[in-house]
Write an enzyme that holds these catalytic residues in place. Structure first.
Site, PDB file in Angstrom:
ATOM      1  N   GLY A  20       0.785  -1.222   0.000  1.00 32.73           N
ATOM      2  CA  GLY A  20       0.000   0.000   0.000  1.00 32.73           C
ATOM      3  C   GLY A  20       0.812   1.263   0.000  1.00 32.73           C
ATOM      4  N   ASP A  21       2.113   1.158   0.292  1.00 35.78           N
ATOM      5  CA  ASP A  21       2.970   2.349   0.293  1.00 35.78           C
ATOM      6  C   ASP A  21       3.962   2.350  -0.866  1.00 35.78           C
ATOM      7  OD1 ASP A  21       4.634   0.329   1.146  1.00 35.78           O
ATOM      8  OD2 ASP A  21       5.299   1.332   2.986  1.00 35.78           O
ATOM      9  N   GLU A  26      17.235  -9.720   4.434  1.00 34.40           N
ATOM     10  CA  GLU A  26      16.924  -8.359   4.864  1.00 34.40           C
ATOM     11  C   GLU A  26      18.195  -7.640   5.296  1.00 34.40           C
ATOM     12  OE1 GLU A  26      14.045  -6.895   4.521  1.00 34.40           O
ATOM     13  OE2 GLU A  26      13.169  -8.730   3.716  1.00 34.40           O
ATOM     14  N   HIS A  28     -15.460  43.518 -12.742  1.00 28.88           N
ATOM     15  CA  HIS A  28     -14.663  43.740 -11.535  1.00 28.88           C
ATOM     16  C   HIS A  28     -15.508  43.925 -10.280  1.00 28.88           C
ATOM     17  CE1 HIS A  28     -13.957  47.247 -14.470  1.00 28.88           C
ATOM     18  NE2 HIS A  28     -15.156  47.400 -13.999  1.00 28.88           N
ATOM     19  N   ASN A  59     -24.373  43.591 -18.957  1.00 29.79           N
ATOM     20  CA  ASN A  59     -23.208  44.234 -18.346  1.00 29.79           C
ATOM     21  C   ASN A  59     -23.476  44.400 -16.850  1.00 29.79           C
ATOM     22  OD1 ASN A  59     -20.560  45.943 -18.872  1.00 29.79           O
ATOM     23  ND2 ASN A  59     -21.793  47.057 -17.384  1.00 29.79           N
ATOM     24  N   ASN A  65     -28.218  37.285  -1.815  1.00 28.82           N
ATOM     25  CA  ASN A  65     -28.966  36.037  -1.974  1.00 28.82           C
ATOM     26  C   ASN A  65     -29.360  35.370  -0.663  1.00 28.82           C
ATOM     27  OD1 ASN A  65     -26.207  35.561  -1.531  1.00 28.82           O
ATOM     28  ND2 ASN A  65     -26.313  33.518  -2.428  1.00 28.82           N
TER      29      ASN A  65
END
Length: 455
Positions: free
Chosen positions: A101-102, A152, A362, A376, A385
């Site tokens: 998994g790594d 190992e 802007h 515009n 809102n």
């Protein structure tokens, strides 16, 4: 013979120095474990088993959408013990592929090569030769090049430490073999663990053919043990993505300052991407799109010939062809720009459609708004809102002109070709083809004087 995949994901990840389990840390925007699962799925296995340990319940909760069989390793007794937890769920005739998994960048090409080149009754491992193999298990071969065992690092003798060919841990054999070998493992080693790698010596001892398949590059078998290794692997992955896109006709101004965080990123030829751009999730960019510096695009579609200017942040939006966005614009989820629309600097949109050829150049907030064609929207316009409890919609019809510093208190509709005078605050509909002004008349107070400061 079917294929079962076992993904070992029970490591404690102490060197990550994190409260988050290691396998949940992202690479390219996707958790490490999920990347491995996605690769495994490309091999068409009938089952993917994930053996988890550290932070197991958290891992399962976060990745519960993955099509895997979860198996808990309650005690961290080594890789051999971890596989032993999963092997009862495999049929004897299954070919078993063991992943980690790594190790997130292992390629389907390498795995297919391993499966194809391992005899049906044999054992195969993915190997790699590294300039610095410190900390990794060494491949021990005889004088004829046959693999004898894997030692190992902590258990290796001095002459074995000089070997640069290493075991990646990725392995395949039959379930029947593993059911026979795993109970024979012992923990007579420095770490007092049951090593999966010791199955190689058991295979050799009984005459089972053992072979090795070389990884295509070191990075694809690089494991993640700490944050620095993850950082290095992240940059490698991003360079791969930048190269892939460049070869497909995309201009990446600086590959070292480009981030793709997600699997579903589709970019057409002749797109130009400037520095420090982040593409996240599902992103589609059509031909001739230009992305300025410091832009974030998340789950967004951008149509051809559109330009996204510097420092814009865009999430879950649809931007159609020939549009202009930014600089310093923010498009929040649900924003839609129809063809030729323009959003300028310091404009924020949320659940808003800006119609074909319309402009908000802007200093504007547009929330829960439907805007028609050729509108515009003047500087400083706000669609109000939210009433403190609920959100309400504003509609601005085709051809309307909204003056500067206007507040539109939803719900209301601005009619077709209506004009709203600068500085107005509207709380009722504005009729079409009319000028609507809602502000106090200017007056001058004669004889007024500024107060004087006290000494």
């Amino acid at each position: 013979m079917g294929l079962s995949v076992i993904i070992l994901a029970a490591g404690q990840g102490k060197r990550m120095a994190s409260s988050t389990p290691k396998i949940l840390h992202p690479l390219g925007g996707i958790p490490l474990l999920e990347r491995v699962v996605n690769t495994a799925r490309l091999l068409n296995p009938h089952t993917i088993h994930v053996v988890y340990g550290n932070g197991g319940s958290h891992v399962r909760e976060k990745l519960n959408y993955l099509p895997v069989h979860w198996i808990e390793q309650s005690q961290p007794l080594g890789t051999g013990h971890a596989v032993l937890q999963a092997i009862p769920f495999c049929q004897n005739e299954d070919r078993v592929l063991i992943l980690y998994g790594d190790v997130p960048l292992i390629s389907p090409k390498t795995l297919n090569s391993l499966l194809e080149n391992t005899p049906s009754n044999g054992l195969g491992v993915v190997v790699a030769e590294l300039p610095d193999p410190t900390g990794l298990g060494r491949i021990i071969r005889d004088d004829f090049g046959n693999i004898l065992s894997i030692v190992e690092h902590k258990d290796a003798e001095e002459h074995q430490l000089k070997i640069r060919e290493i075991n990646t841990g990725i392995m395949t054999t039959t379930a029947m073999n593993l059911k026979k070998w795993l109970p024979q493992l012992n923990n007579n080693n420095c770490q007092k663990e049951y090593y999966l790698t010791d199955t190689v010596a058991l295979a050799v001892a009984e005459g089972c053919p053992v072979g090795g398949v070389a990884a295509q590059c070191c990075e694809e078998v690089q494991g993640v043990n700490d944050r620095w290794e993850l950082t290095k692997l992240e940059r490698y992955y991003q360079r791969l993505m930048a190269k892939k896109l460049s070869l497909a006709g995309v201009t990446i101004i600086d590959p070292e300052r480009f981030d793709a965080r997600g699997e579903n990123i589709e970019i057409a030829p002749d797109v130009v991407i400037d520095v420090n751009v982040i593409l996240e999730g599902n992103v589609q960019l059509d031909r001739n799109v230009r992305i300025g510096p410091n832009v974030i695009l998340k789950n967004t579609t951008v149509g051809e010939n559109t330009e996204i200017h510097a420092n814009s942040v865009i999430e879950a939006a649809v931007i159609k062809a020939n549009c202009s966005v930014g600089p310093f614009a923010r498009l929040r989820p649900g924003s839609v720009l129809e063809e030729g629309a323009k959003v300028g600097n310091f404009v924020e949109m949320k659940k808003t459609t800006l119609g074909r050829g319309s402009k908000a150049n802007h200093l504007t907030y547009l929330g829960d708004t439907i805007i028609g064609k050729n509108v515009n929207v003047g500087a400083g316009t706000i669609t109000c809102n939210y009433d403190g409890a609920n959100k309400w919609q504003t509609k601005i019809e085709d051809g309307a002109f909204i003056g500067s510093n206007v507040a539109l208190v939803a719900p209301l509709t601005v009619g077709k070709n209506a004009t709203i005078g600068a500085g107005s605050t509207l709380s009722q509909d504005a009729p079409p083809d009319q000028l609507t002004v809602a502000r106090e008349r200017q007056r001058t107070i004669k004889g007024w004087h500024r107060p004087t400061k006290k000494e």
